[in-house]
Design an enzyme around this catalytic site. Sequence first.
Site, PDB file in Angstrom:
ATOM      1  N   LYS A   1      42.201  35.447  42.930  1.00 56.19           N
ATOM      2  CA  LYS A   1      41.631  35.691  41.265  1.00 56.19           C
ATOM      3  C   LYS A   1      41.050  33.887  41.400  1.00 56.19           C
ATOM      4  O   LYS A   1      40.591  33.884  41.150  1.00 56.19           O
ATOM      5  CB  LYS A   1      42.528  36.332  40.354  1.00 56.19           C
ATOM      6  CG  LYS A   1      42.527  36.986  40.634  1.00 56.19           C
ATOM      7  CD  LYS A   1      43.111  38.077  39.761  1.00 56.19           C
ATOM      8  CE  LYS A   1      43.800  39.337  40.269  1.00 56.19           C
ATOM      9  NZ  LYS A   1      44.858  40.359  39.864  1.00 56.19           N
TER      10      LYS A   1
ATOM     11  N   GLN B   1      50.321  38.508  36.819  1.00 54.38           N
ATOM     12  CA  GLN B   1      50.107  39.104  37.483  1.00 54.38           C
ATOM     13  C   GLN B   1      51.107  40.533  37.366  1.00 54.38           C
ATOM     14  O   GLN B   1      52.260  40.561  36.999  1.00 54.38           O
ATOM     15  CB  GLN B   1      50.461  38.771  38.758  1.00 54.38           C
ATOM     16  CG  GLN B   1      49.761  39.653  39.476  1.00 54.38           C
ATOM     17  CD  GLN B   1      48.770  40.093  40.117  1.00 54.38           C
ATOM     18  OE1 GLN B   1      48.174  39.416  39.446  1.00 54.38           O
ATOM     19  NE2 GLN B   1      48.337  40.957  40.869  1.00 54.38           N
TER      20      GLN B   1
ATOM     21  N   ASP C   1      42.384  41.149  31.465  1.00 54.65           N
ATOM     22  CA  ASP C   1      42.767  42.130  32.360  1.00 54.65           C
ATOM     23  C   ASP C   1      42.680  43.634  31.071  1.00 54.65           C
ATOM     24  O   ASP C   1      42.644  44.713  31.550  1.00 54.65           O
ATOM     25  CB  ASP C   1      44.655  42.187  32.885  1.00 54.65           C
ATOM     26  CG  ASP C   1      44.321  41.800  34.414  1.00 54.65           C
ATOM     27  OD1 ASP C   1      43.435  42.096  34.435  1.00 54.65           O
ATOM     28  OD2 ASP C   1      45.540  40.947  34.334  1.00 54.65           O
TER      29      ASP C   1
END
Length: 291
Positions: A52, A96, A119
């Site tokens: 990412k 994460q 997200d």
Amino acid sequence: MQILDGQLVSKATKDELRIQVAQVVAEGKKTPHLAAVLVGNNGASETYVGAKVKACNEIGFKSTLVRLEADISENKLLEVIEGLNSDPDVDGILVQLPLPAHISDEKVINTILPAKDVDGFHPVNVGKMVQGLDSFVAATPHGIMLLLEHYKIDTKGKNAVVIGRSNIVGRPMSILLSQPGNPGNCTVTITHSHTRNLKELCQQADIIVAALGKPEFLTADMVKEGAVVIDVGITRVPDTSKKSGFALKGDVAYGEVAPRCSFITPVPGGVGPMTIAALMKNTFKACQAKW
Ligand SMILES: NC(=O)c1ccc[n+]([C@@H]2O[C@H](COP(=O)([O-])OP(=O)(O)OC[C@H]3O[C@@H](n4cnc5c(N)ncnc54)[C@H](OP(=O)(O)O)[C@@H]3O)[C@@H](O)[C@H]2O)c1
């Protein structure tokens, strides 16, 4: 059979973003900035976060990687997120997953400002997505929709079976496929570990999204001729022939299923790169809201 090439479509999406960023920055607007929070040193999480951050660099976004020890307290982590929430330069925040067992995913997700929740896991964004309102859509299902769109796959009226009902993949996927639009307008069956007749349901499906995390679970006898198969699964299985010591396996027995399909995603190179592309699009959108 045609391969849905996530690598290719992801690259095209990122190239487009790179041009857009260069243009807006030249106009004096703010550079999009993604902050990624990594707790502990789980190998797979390191790889995903690394990919990412690399994508941000390729596109011309700013990125900040916040590394925290696995034994950080929940309160300390929430403070770090609050700090990123109040930092005007940070547009998007991702934490994460999975987090260590002593930290509540729910509390962490709920602490991220919905406007920075690239997200798409915050209940505000999930609720808006369910209602078909403008929102940040979870990166993996969003990426799959971009892939279906790119290949102009006709989904209208099709029977779709989604295997898995997690908040980050299966459930939002089922909602997106059922929404008006193309891709969309599917008749969706969402399945899980208590589903009794999964094989029969899959055999009737025009589209199957396998997102259960069980390597090579979906076999040829479960797939109708001409089906579209999307393989979300990524599992590391030991493989001594690889330098890393493991191979990545999807949830689909690719070798036997692919010949039956009209379209199929490979693993790696299918859904994974599209997840990153979708995250980058969400980060751009988060920044765009400030211009
Ligand atoms: N490519 C990417 O970018 C990407 C992104 C995210 C995740 N993934 C991968 O996708 C996979 C799924 O991830 P996740 O986070 O959604 O997993 P998860 O939270 O573990 O959810 C798995 C789902 O599969 C269901 N399931 C398990 N066994 C089943 C069976 N035999 N039949 C039907 N359903 C079954 C579970 O049912 P219950 O609810 O009843 O337990 C659950 O809903 C993993 O391999 C993950 O690594 C890939």
